[in-house]
Enzyme design. Structure first.
Site, PDB file in Angstrom:
ATOM      1  N   CYS A 390      44.126  44.813  50.623  1.00 35.13           N
ATOM      2  CA  CYS A 390      44.498  44.008  49.454  1.00 35.13           C
ATOM      3  C   CYS A 390      44.880  44.907  48.278  1.00 35.13           C
ATOM      4  O   CYS A 390      45.977  45.441  48.271  1.00 35.13           O
ATOM      5  CB  CYS A 390      43.404  43.015  49.109  1.00 35.13           C
ATOM      6  SG  CYS A 390      44.084  41.599  48.224  1.00 35.13           S
ATOM      7  N   HIS A 514      42.728  40.247  53.970  1.00 33.35           N
ATOM      8  CA  HIS A 514      41.404  40.868  54.116  1.00 33.35           C
ATOM      9  C   HIS A 514      40.917  40.694  55.559  1.00 33.35           C
ATOM     10  O   HIS A 514      40.212  39.721  55.849  1.00 33.35           O
ATOM     11  CB  HIS A 514      40.398  40.179  53.193  1.00 33.35           C
ATOM     12  CG  HIS A 514      40.609  40.436  51.745  1.00 33.35           C
ATOM     13  ND1 HIS A 514      40.049  41.496  51.085  1.00 33.35           N
ATOM     14  CD2 HIS A 514      41.324  39.749  50.816  1.00 33.35           C
ATOM     15  CE1 HIS A 514      40.392  41.464  49.812  1.00 33.35           C
ATOM     16  NE2 HIS A 514      41.182  40.414  49.621  1.00 33.35           N
ATOM     17  N   GLU A 516      38.599  42.032  56.968  1.00 30.90           N
ATOM     18  CA  GLU A 516      37.134  42.155  57.067  1.00 30.90           C
ATOM     19  C   GLU A 516      36.418  40.816  57.152  1.00 30.90           C
ATOM     20  O   GLU A 516      35.273  40.752  57.585  1.00 30.90           O
ATOM     21  CB  GLU A 516      36.582  42.988  55.900  1.00 30.90           C
ATOM     22  CG  GLU A 516      36.653  42.363  54.506  1.00 30.90           C
ATOM     23  CD  GLU A 516      37.943  42.687  53.751  1.00 30.90           C
ATOM     24  OE1 GLU A 516      38.983  42.942  54.407  1.00 30.90           O
ATOM     25  OE2 GLU A 516      37.921  42.658  52.494  1.00 30.90           O
TER      26      GLU A 516
HETATM   27  N1  GLN Z   1      43.972  42.213  42.118  1.00 27.89           N
HETATM   28  C1  GLN Z   1      44.889  42.102  43.204  1.00 27.89           C
HETATM   29  C2  GLN Z   1      45.588  40.744  43.219  1.00 27.89           C
HETATM   30  O1  GLN Z   1      45.134  39.827  42.602  1.00 27.89           O
HETATM   31  C3  GLN Z   1      44.219  42.376  44.532  1.00 27.89           C
HETATM   32  C4  GLN Z   1      43.225  41.348  44.898  1.00 27.89           C
HETATM   33  C5  GLN Z   1      42.243  41.819  45.930  1.00 27.89           C
HETATM   34  O2  GLN Z   1      42.119  43.014  46.199  1.00 27.89           O
HETATM   35  N2  GLN Z   1      41.496  40.896  46.501  1.00 27.89           N
HETATM   36  O3  GLN Z   1      46.588  40.569  43.874  1.00 27.89           O
END
Ligand code: GLN
Length: 548
Positions: A390, A514, A516
């Site tokens: 992410c 994600h 995970e």
């Molecule tokens: N802050 C970033 C976004 O909003 C990444 C979000 C995250 O890592 N969950 O896109």
């Protein structure tokens, strides 16, 4: 027999295991509860779980990971307490937002109904309106399962937990006795002279009984298994048979808790009490996959650095667990090092020297991001395996834009509003969003995986469905230049970039999603398995199974 072929005999009724905690929080009540569920699942039952969080937040989405640990994301986009992650991992199920009951949700619903005139003329009260809503939520979440484990967060005696315990008291009255089981988890500390002390347990059960709840089972958390004398004393003072007192001693790994409580006979006791003993698969036919997986011998050790900014293990719990799962599959112990991203900002300072691989987790806000960019540069230049998740994915694009494309000051618009090169930009549909709660791009979305790429090979399929939680994405305007310089977007969802990789690198993979959140002990997540695979391949024969 409650197999998939024949189904669970509905005349038996749906069973509920209520789990409360006493003395103090952080006893591993959720792990005890999830372990009970795992054993029932091994015996052939469909098990689900409900986690009750008595806080006033509607969900965990707006909570700071530094204080509360990770925000876990469900397939339906629910942003929930990290304990639901444990239930999904232990039970190998996909839960939904309805499986996390919070005071915020309950009160919001009741107040909205009041405004709509649903209770016209009546006084709206905790009993019965709030308690009714709690009971309804538990029953609805349990639908379709044979057994539902319901964990009440916090400790008995907390003001916030009172309406829930009252709701459970009513619930037990409304159901048949053999459909309900109360488990109370408490602490059994040692005194200075090495005696197991039962007084805290006695007090906490007294508290429970004062609100009309009598536990059927007591589980004592202690460094060691409870001694016979301790169990007898607890039984006597807390009014349960000695056979209903179980221990949950310290173990080296939480995945061994189901094995420990099975050896104690907790599952048989639960099944007897709920009238399920005759329905369970006979011992020899139970599912032993869990035991076989978590007791696998490892053949070596690898060192992985997690470069993050929330200095709390729980803030990245699903990543830690995913590395463990991949380690079980690859038969290596993963030694996870925590590296504070802020410490890396002025060059990596040798902190990453010698690590076998680096994981850059998700995150929000600019603190620590320059250190993460440095770590990514180090991995790219030094051929060190990297997994970016992410924000880690987004910063891999930033690093590449700055140092390979030469776009000075390139950044994510989230982290630098004035960047001349917003290579990561707000999702178009986010432009009008004002509320912070539940408004990101959330939950499961399908990604197409391009033929001939590492991502496709790892997933062994042309698509994957993983969970998301973000507001920003790769800015489409920069994609042609990034690709021309060698970055491959191997996973896409429409015109949205989901996976990136660098083909000439041992392992440089980033995912906008994600992975995970879908990793399970018995089904490790492909990007994590690939990551360890690259490390093990690079290491052989030097470290793995080798000289130390
Ligand atoms: N802050 C970033 C976004 O909003 C990444 C979000 C995250 O890592 N969950 O896109």
């Amino acid at each position: 027999m409650p197999t998939e072929q024949t189904g669970y005999d509905p005349s038996l009724g749906r069973k509920f295991v209520f789990v409360t905690g006493g003395v103090m929080s952080g006893l591993g009540k959720g792990i005890t509860a999830a372990s009970t569920g795992r054993l029932l699942a091994n015996a052939g039952f469909d098990v689900t779980a409900v986690k009750i969080d008595p806080y006033l937040n509607v969900d965990a989405g707006t909570m700071n990971p530094f204080q509360h640990g990770e925000v876990y994301v469900l397939k339906d986009g629910g942003e929930v307490d990290l304990d639901l992650g444990n239930y999904e991992r232990f039970l190998d199920i996909d839960m939904t937002f309805d499986h996390n009951v919070t005071t915020g949700k309950v009160y919001r619903e009741v107040i909205e109904k009041e405004r709509a005139g649903d209770y016209l003329g009546r006084t709206v009260q905790i009993i019965p309106h709030i308690t009714d809503d709690i009971k309804r939520r538990i029953r609805e979440a349990a639908e379709g399962s044979d057994v539902c484990i319901v964990e009440v967060g916090g400790t008995v005696g907390d003001i916030e937990g009172m309406p829930y315990l009252e709701a459970l008291r009513q619930f037990a009255h409304e159901e048949d006795d053999d459909d309900i089981l109360f488990t109370h988890v408490t602490l059994v500390p040692y005194s200075k002279n090495g005696e197991q002390k039962t007084k805290p347990t006695q007090h906490s059960v007294k508290e429970l009984r004062s609100i009309g709840l009598q536990p059927d089972i007591l589980v004592g958390r202690c460094e060691d298994p409870l001694e016979e004398e301790t169990r007898e004393k607890i039984a006597l003072f807390c009014d349960v048979p000695t056979g209903a007192v179980f221990s949950n001693p310290d173990v080296e790994d939480i995945y061994r808790v189901p094995l420990v409580v099975e050896d104690e006979g907790l599952d048989e006791y639960v099944m007897d009490h709920l009238g399920l003993a005759g329905e369970a698969l006979p011992e020899g036919q139970r599912d032993t996959t869990w035991r076989e997986t978590v007791t696998r011998e490892s053949e070596g050790e690898v060192e992985v650095a997690l470069v993050g900014k929330y200095g709390l293990e729980d803030a990245y719990i699903s990543i830690h667990e995913s590395l463990k799962h991949a380690g079980l599959e690859k038969r290596v112990d993963v030694d996870r090092q925590w590296v504070h991203s802020e410490d890396l900002a002025d060059g990596h300072d040798g902190q990453l020297d010698g690590v076998d691989g680096v994981v850059i987790p998700g995150g929000f806000g600019s603190r620590g991001t320059e250190g993460k960019v440095e770590a990514i540069r180090y991995c790219r230049e030094q051929d060190v395996p990297l997994l970016g998740l992410c924000l880690g994915f987004q910063l891999s694009v930033v690093e590449f834009a700055r140092n390979v494309l030469g776009l000075e000051g390139a950044h994510s618009a989230e982290l630098d509003e004035d960047t001349p090169h917003p290579v990561i930009d707000l999702l178009p549909e986010q432009k009008e969003t004002e509320d912070m709660g539940g408004t990101m791009r959330l939950g499961a979305h399908e990604t197409d995986l391009q033929a001939g790429t590492l991502a496709r090979e790892l997933y062994g399929a042309s698509t994957c469905t993983e969970r998301h939680r973000h507001r920003y994405e790769v800015n489409p305007e920069y994609i042609p230049d990034l690709e021309a310089a060698g970055m491959v977007f191997s996973g896409t969802s429409g015109n949205r970039m989901e996976v990136l990789e660098l083909p000439d690198h041992p392992y440089f993979l980033g995912t906008q999603f994600h992975p995970e959140f879908r990793s399970r002990p018995t089904r490790a997540s492909p990007p994590f398995v690939g990551f360890l695979d690259a490390i093990v391949t690079a290491e052989q024969p030097a470290r793995v199974g080798g000289d130390d």
